[in-house]
Motif scaffolding. Sequence first.
Motif, mmCIF file in Angstrom:
data_model
loop_
_atom_site.group_PDB
_atom_site.id
_atom_site.type_symbol
_atom_site.label_atom_id
_atom_site.label_comp_id
_atom_site.label_asym_id
_atom_site.label_seq_id
_atom_site.Cartn_x
_atom_site.Cartn_y
_atom_site.Cartn_z
ATOM 1 N N ALA A 121 0.830 -1.211 0.000
ATOM 2 C CA ALA A 121 0.000 0.000 0.000
ATOM 3 C C ALA A 121 0.857 1.250 0.000
ATOM 4 C CB ALA A 121 -0.915 -0.004 1.223
ATOM 5 N N LEU A 122 1.995 1.197 0.671
ATOM 6 C CA LEU A 122 2.895 2.343 0.747
ATOM 7 C C LEU A 122 3.407 2.745 -0.635
ATOM 8 C CD1 LEU A 122 4.251 4.019 3.119
ATOM 9 C CD2 LEU A 122 6.261 2.590 2.728
ATOM 10 N N ARG A 123 3.637 1.756 -1.494
ATOM 11 C CA ARG A 123 4.178 2.028 -2.837
ATOM 12 C C ARG A 123 3.099 2.209 -3.889
ATOM 13 N NH1 ARG A 123 7.483 -3.210 -3.325
ATOM 14 N NH2 ARG A 123 6.182 -3.769 -1.534
ATOM 15 N N LEU B 72 8.162 8.899 7.872
ATOM 16 C CA LEU B 72 8.684 8.152 9.018
ATOM 17 C C LEU B 72 9.624 7.030 8.595
ATOM 18 C CD1 LEU B 72 5.394 7.795 11.131
ATOM 19 C CD2 LEU B 72 7.176 9.546 11.327
ATOM 20 N N VAL B 73 9.433 6.482 7.392
ATOM 21 C CA VAL B 73 10.253 5.347 6.949
ATOM 22 C C VAL B 73 11.278 5.760 5.896
ATOM 23 C CG1 VAL B 73 8.380 3.745 7.455
ATOM 24 C CG2 VAL B 73 8.614 4.652 5.136
ATOM 25 N N ALA B 74 11.396 7.055 5.663
ATOM 26 C CA ALA B 74 12.268 7.542 4.585
ATOM 27 C C ALA B 74 13.723 7.126 4.782
ATOM 28 C CB ALA B 74 12.161 9.061 4.477
ATOM 29 N N VAL C 226 14.390 -9.668 9.138
ATOM 30 C CA VAL C 226 13.612 -9.430 10.357
ATOM 31 C C VAL C 226 14.001 -8.108 11.007
ATOM 32 C CG1 VAL C 226 13.240 -10.223 12.728
ATOM 33 C CG2 VAL C 226 13.071 -11.841 10.831
ATOM 34 N N ASP C 227 15.278 -7.799 11.030
ATOM 35 C CA ASP C 227 15.716 -6.524 11.611
ATOM 36 C C ASP C 227 15.077 -5.349 10.868
ATOM 37 O OD1 ASP C 227 17.264 -7.828 13.467
ATOM 38 O OD2 ASP C 227 19.169 -7.515 12.418
ATOM 39 N N THR C 228 15.013 -5.447 9.554
ATOM 40 C CA THR C 228 14.389 -4.382 8.764
ATOM 41 C C THR C 228 12.890 -4.303 9.033
ATOM 42 O OG1 THR C 228 16.036 -4.671 6.998
ATOM 43 C CG2 THR C 228 14.015 -3.506 6.426
ATOM 44 N N LEU C 229 12.241 -5.471 9.064
ATOM 45 C CA LEU C 229 10.800 -5.500 9.331
ATOM 46 C C LEU C 229 10.482 -4.949 10.721
ATOM 47 C CD1 LEU C 229 9.857 -8.990 7.832
ATOM 48 C CD2 LEU C 229 9.307 -6.752 6.865
ATOM 49 N N GLN C 230 11.329 -5.259 11.693
ATOM 50 C CA GLN C 230 11.110 -4.763 13.053
ATOM 51 C C GLN C 230 11.205 -3.239 13.097
ATOM 52 O OE1 GLN C 230 10.784 -6.589 16.494
ATOM 53 N NE2 GLN C 230 9.839 -4.548 16.426
ATOM 54 N N ALA C 231 12.234 -2.688 12.436
ATOM 55 C CA ALA C 231 12.395 -1.231 12.407
ATOM 56 C C ALA C 231 11.210 -0.565 11.717
ATOM 57 C CB ALA C 231 13.707 -0.870 11.702
ATOM 58 N N TYR C 232 10.743 -1.179 10.654
ATOM 59 C CA TYR C 232 9.582 -0.651 9.925
ATOM 60 C C TYR C 232 8.325 -0.723 10.796
ATOM 61 C CZ TYR C 232 5.905 -0.457 6.335
ATOM 62 O OH TYR C 232 4.783 -0.141 5.615
ATOM 63 N N VAL D 172 7.965 2.051 13.557
ATOM 64 C CA VAL D 172 7.622 3.436 13.189
ATOM 65 C C VAL D 172 6.346 3.528 12.352
ATOM 66 C CG1 VAL D 172 9.998 4.228 13.328
ATOM 67 C CG2 VAL D 172 9.122 3.411 11.137
ATOM 68 N N ALA D 173 5.998 2.451 11.647
ATOM 69 C CA ALA D 173 4.893 2.539 10.682
ATOM 70 C C ALA D 173 3.573 1.955 11.178
ATOM 71 C CB ALA D 173 5.285 1.832 9.377
ATOM 72 N N LEU D 174 3.634 0.899 12.003
ATOM 73 C CA LEU D 174 2.390 0.181 12.321
ATOM 74 C C LEU D 174 2.152 -0.075 13.798
ATOM 75 C CD1 LEU D 174 2.029 -2.543 9.535
ATOM 76 C CD2 LEU D 174 0.741 -0.434 9.803
ATOM 77 N N ALA D 175 3.171 -0.076 14.620
ATOM 78 C CA ALA D 175 2.991 -0.458 16.032
ATOM 79 C C ALA D 175 1.907 0.367 16.707
ATOM 80 C CB ALA D 175 4.319 -0.333 16.780
ATOM 81 N N GLN D 176 1.914 1.680 16.468
ATOM 82 C CA GLN D 176 0.934 2.542 17.126
ATOM 83 C C GLN D 176 -0.487 2.291 16.629
ATOM 84 O OE1 GLN D 176 1.138 6.739 15.968
ATOM 85 N NE2 GLN D 176 2.465 6.165 14.255
#
Length: 326
Positions: free
Chosen positions: A30-32, A50-52, A129-135, A138-142
């Motif tokens: 969806a982001l792209r 936020l993910v730039a 996984v490290d990349t997915l966790q960082a994403y 900032v993008a979905l946790a909240q």
Amino acid sequence: MIEWRLRPEDVARIRFAFSPLMELVFSTVALRAPGEHSLHLPWVRATRPLVADLDLTEVFTLAPVHGWIADFISFTPSEPQPDIAGEFDRIRRTEAQQVITDIGDVAEVPEELADRIRADPEAATVRIVDTLQAYWDVALAQHWPSTLRLLEADVLWRSQRLAAGGLQALFDDLHETVTLDGDRLSVADPYDWSGELSGTGLTLVPLAMGWPWVRTMTGRLKPGYAGARYQPMIAYPVRGVATLWETTPPPPPDALAALIGRTRAGILITLAEPAATTALARRLRLTPGAISQHLSVLNASGLVSRTRVAGTVLYRRTTRGDALTE
């Protein structure tokens, strides 16, 4: 066309499950491609800055906007409500040969990236996984608590459909591409496959970020990999996804507001989809205590009912409540 032949034991094993990982992976699509996922435009606008600074190249390659997404990052949930940490652990435990086989299903993977993953699949899964966790952070946790409430409301709705009208009622409005005809369940898809579920059952996964498309996992044995088959799955658009990014509900009709009060009318209007007290409080900009008082009155009047789903009390309009809002 994807087509399964259902055995009686498969029907008995149909279940619902949620997946924060699948929400994450499909949110990158969806982001792209916000034009194809227009209901998520408010989230896209807020999230892109936020993910730039994240390097999402590898994740974007494994989850293309169109076509097959690598199965080892979009697998069927193994339990009804997994948490994101558990799903990340499952990616890390993916067998090397499965990773290599799965990336072969993804179209247009640059050879350099494919070689990097094949050279050290274990390191690749840790890196991904490290990349997915960082994403996620900032993008979905909240947004996960409100997304989860929406998913729970969908399962409540469909469970009631199943109880009232059986399997046919469950699949009749799951999605326009899904059809049940006797013992044959089909999903319109560019990929052609047919087979039996063979007693494994079927997992139904409501998705918010995957709207408006349906995604499937056939349960086929994958060529070149002798491990366990993937659990068959249909991931479908959750009901009420348009409400996910709304900040205020539509104003109640004047006549209804005059009859029961503007706040209670607003609650009834908002309960077009089942919701929890906290979700109603957020949307109506009232305290949870105030919402609870109004819900008690509406419940006593037979205009709303309440049901507990996965530890959360969800309220929904009754038939009498529906009649007042028409």
